[in-house]
Design an enzyme around this catalytic site. Structure first.
Site, PDB file in Angstrom:
ATOM      1  CB  VAL A   1      -0.924   0.025   1.239  1.00 35.51           C
ATOM      2  CG1 VAL A   1      -1.736   1.315   1.281  1.00 35.51           C
ATOM      3  CG2 VAL A   1      -1.852  -1.182   1.248  1.00 35.51           C
TER       4      VAL A   1
ATOM      5  CB  ALA B   1       4.816   2.655   0.974  1.00 36.89           C
ATOM      6  CE  LYS B   2       5.171  -1.474   8.142  1.00 37.67           C
ATOM      7  NZ  LYS B   2       6.011  -0.693   9.069  1.00 37.67           N
ATOM      8  N   GLY B   3       4.025  -2.951   3.373  1.00 36.16           N
ATOM      9  CA  GLY B   3       3.649  -4.175   2.681  1.00 36.16           C
ATOM     10  C   GLY B   3       3.567  -5.326   3.657  1.00 36.16           C
TER      11      GLY B   3
END
Ligand code: NAD
Length: 423
Positions: free
Chosen positions: A68, A113-115
Site C-alpha cells: 500500500v 508505504a507498507k507491505g
C-alpha cells in the site's frame, strides 16, 4: 463530498480506525490546510497480490500479499514489509499511513508505504521463505523502485529477506538496484547502525522525555512488550543507562524479575527460543504484564495492545511506543487523563526509517559513513524533531501525539497544496 472507502470496514479500535481518529483530532490545528485533509484518509494506491509457491513437500500453496502506498506528496513511498498470519489489507493501510506521518514528522523526503504477506514464516523452511519473498517482490515489482517506493524490514523480516528482495528486483530490471530496499546486509549496500536504529531512537526520545519529567533513568523500572529488533535493542540501551528491565513479554509468554533481568543472557535465548525459555525470571500469565510495577512501559510488538483496561491499570508514568499503533484511541484518552506521558510511535520509533534514509543516500552516492557519524546524525534529527513537537504541544496544550500529527500534516498538506491536483 467524498465517498467512504468500500474495501475496508474499520472499527473504533482497529488499526485504520485508530489512524482515522488520530487524523480527526489534528484537524482543528491545520488552519486553511484542513481543506486537504481527506487526502490523508485514503491510500493513494493499494495492491493485493497472489503469492503462489511450491512447498518442500511438493504441494502448491497460495498466500495473500499487499503493498500500500498511502501518500507520496513529499517523496517516494517508504515502509517495511511484515510477514505475519494476521496481516490484512486494513492493517497494512494503517501501517502505511503511519509511515506518511512519521517520515514527515522527522522531515525525511519520503511519503508513506507498507507491505505484508499473510503467512506464519515460522512454519516455512528457509527455502520456502526465500521463494515466498522472491515471488512477492516480483508481484509488487510493478510499483516499487529506488525512486518510487522503498521497502524495509518489519515484523518477522530481516536483512536476509531484504537481500532476496533486492536481488529479485535487480534480476527483473537488469541491474544491481541496491537502493530499492533498505535494512540490507552490510555487504549489499546496507548501513552501519541500521539494525539498532529503531531501538536507539526509542532510547533517545525516551531519555529526553524522562529528563523533562524529572525521572532518573538510573534505577527506573521498565516493562517491554515485544522482544525482537526494536524491544531488545531499546531494553539494552536503557539498561546501559542504569535502568532495570523488570518485565518482558514476547509471543511465547511473559517473564518478570523485580531486580532486573540479565539481558546479556536473556537476549540470545529470546532470539532462539523465546523469553520463557530464560531461567532468570518468573513466568507469569500474559495479562499480569500490564500491572507489573514499572516507571516506563515500552510496547514494541503489535498494534492495539494498550486497551482502555490496560491503560487504566498500568503504573508507568511514561509510555514509549516502539511498536506502530500500540495504543487505541480510548486508551490514549485514559493515559492523558491519568497524567501518563506517551511518546507516540510516529516519532518514538522513527529512528529506523531515519537510518534507512541514510542507507538510501549512501547507496546512491556509493560512499559509506562510519557508525559514529550515523549515530550523531540520527540523534540530532530525532532530538530536533522531538523538540519541535514538544513546542507545538506546549503551544496548543495538546498531547505529543496530536502535536506530532500537527507538525507532520502541515508538511504533507503544504506539499499537496503546492503540487496541486492533477489534472
Ligand atoms: P520483530 O519481528 O523483530 O519482533 C517482534 C516481537 O514481538 C517478537 O519478540 C515477538 O515475539 C513479539 N510478539 C509478536 N506477537 C506478540 C504478541 N501477541 N504478544 C507479545 N509479543 C508478541 O519485529 P520488530 O521489527 O521489533 O517490530 C516490532 C514493532 O516495531 C512493530 O510494531 C513494528 O511495526 C515496529 N517498528 C519496527 C521497526 C524496525 O525497524 N524493525 C521500525 C519502526 C517500527
Amino acid at each position: 463530498m467524498s465517498e467512504k472507502l468500500s474495501f475496508v470496514s474499520p472499527t473504533a479500535n482497529s488499526p485504520w480506525g485508530t489512524y482515522l481518529s488520530q487524523v480527526d483530532r489534528v484537524v482543528p490545528y491545520l488552519g486553511p490546510l484542513a481543506r486537504w485533509v481527506e487526502t490523508l484518509k485514503r491510500p493513494k494506491r493499494a495492491l493485493i497480490v497472489d503469492v503462489p509457491i511450491e512447498m518442500d513437500d511438493g504441494t502448491i500453496a497460495h498466500f495473500e500479499g499487499y503493498r500500500v502506498q498511502h501518500n507520496m506528496s513529499r517523496g517516494p513511498g517508504k515502509g517495511g514489509v511484515r510477514f505475519h498470519p494476521d496481516v490484512t489489507l486494513e492493517e497494512v493501510m494503517a501501517l502505511s499511513a503511519w509511515m506518511t506521518i512519521k517520515t514527515a514528522a522527522v522531515n525525511l523526503p519520503y511519503g508513506g508505504a507498507k507491505g505484508g504477506i499473510r503467512v506464519d514464516p515460522k512454519k516455512l523452511s528457509l527455502q520456502e521463505l526465500e521463494k515466498i519473498t522472491r515471488r512477492y517482490t516480483s508481484e509488487i515489482g510493478i510499483i516499487i523502485g529506488p525512486h518510487t517506493d522503498i521497502p524495509a524490514p518489519d515484523v518477522n523480516t530481516n536483512g536476509q529477506i531484504m537481500a532476496w528482495m533486492m536481488d529479485t528486483y535487480s534480476m527483473n530490471t537488469g541491474g544491481t538496484a541496491t537502493g530499492v530496499v533498505t535494512g540490507k546486509p552490510l555487504h549489499l549496500g546496507g548501513s552501519l547502525g541500521r539494525v539498532k536504529a529503531t531501538g536507539r531512537g526509542v532510547f533517545v526520545t525516551g531519555r529526553e522525555a524522562a529528563r523533562r519529567l524529572g525521572m532518573d533513568l538510573r534505577g527506573a523500572r521498565i516493562a517491554v512488550q515485544g522482544f525482537g529488533n526494536v524491544g531488545s535493542v531499546a531494553a539494552e540501551l536503557f539498561a546501559e543507562a542504569g535502568a532495570k528491565i523488570v518485565a518482558v513479554q514476547d509471543h511465547t509468554g511473559t517473564i518478570v524479575n523485580t531486580n532486573g533481568l540479565d539481558l546479556a543472557t536473556l537476549i540470545p535465548i529470546a532470539n532462539k527460543e523465546g523469553v520463557i525459555a530464560f531461567k532468570g525470571g518468573d513466568v507469569v500469565p500474559n495479562e499480569a504484564f500490564w500491572d507489573t510495577a514499572c516507571d516506563i512501559l515500552i510496547p514494541a510488538a503489535l498494534e492495539g495492545q494498550i486497551t482502555a483496561e490496560r491503560a487504566q491499570k498500568t503504573t508507568a508514568k511514561l509510555v514509549l511506543e516502539g511498536a506502530n499503533g500500540p495504543t487505541v484511541p480510548t486508551a490514549d484518552d485514559i493515559l492523558a487523563e491519568r497524567g501518563v506521558l506517551v511518546v507516540p510511535d510516529v516519532i518514538c520509533n522513527a529512528g529506523g526509517v531515519t537510518v534507512s534514509y541514510f542507507e538510501w543516500v549512501q547507496d546512491f552516492s556509493s560512499f559509506f559513513w562510519d557508525e559514529d557519524e550515523i549515530n550523531v546524525r540520527l540523534d540530532r534529527i530525532m532530538m530536533n524533531a522531538l523538540n519541535q513537537i514538544w513546542d507545538t504541544a506546549d503551544k496548543h496544550k495538546i498531547t505529543l501525539r496530536t502535536a506530532t500529527y500537527a507538525v507532520a500534516c502541515e508538511r504533507i498538506l503544504t506539499a499537496r497544496q503546492e503540487r496541486g491536483l492533477y489534472p
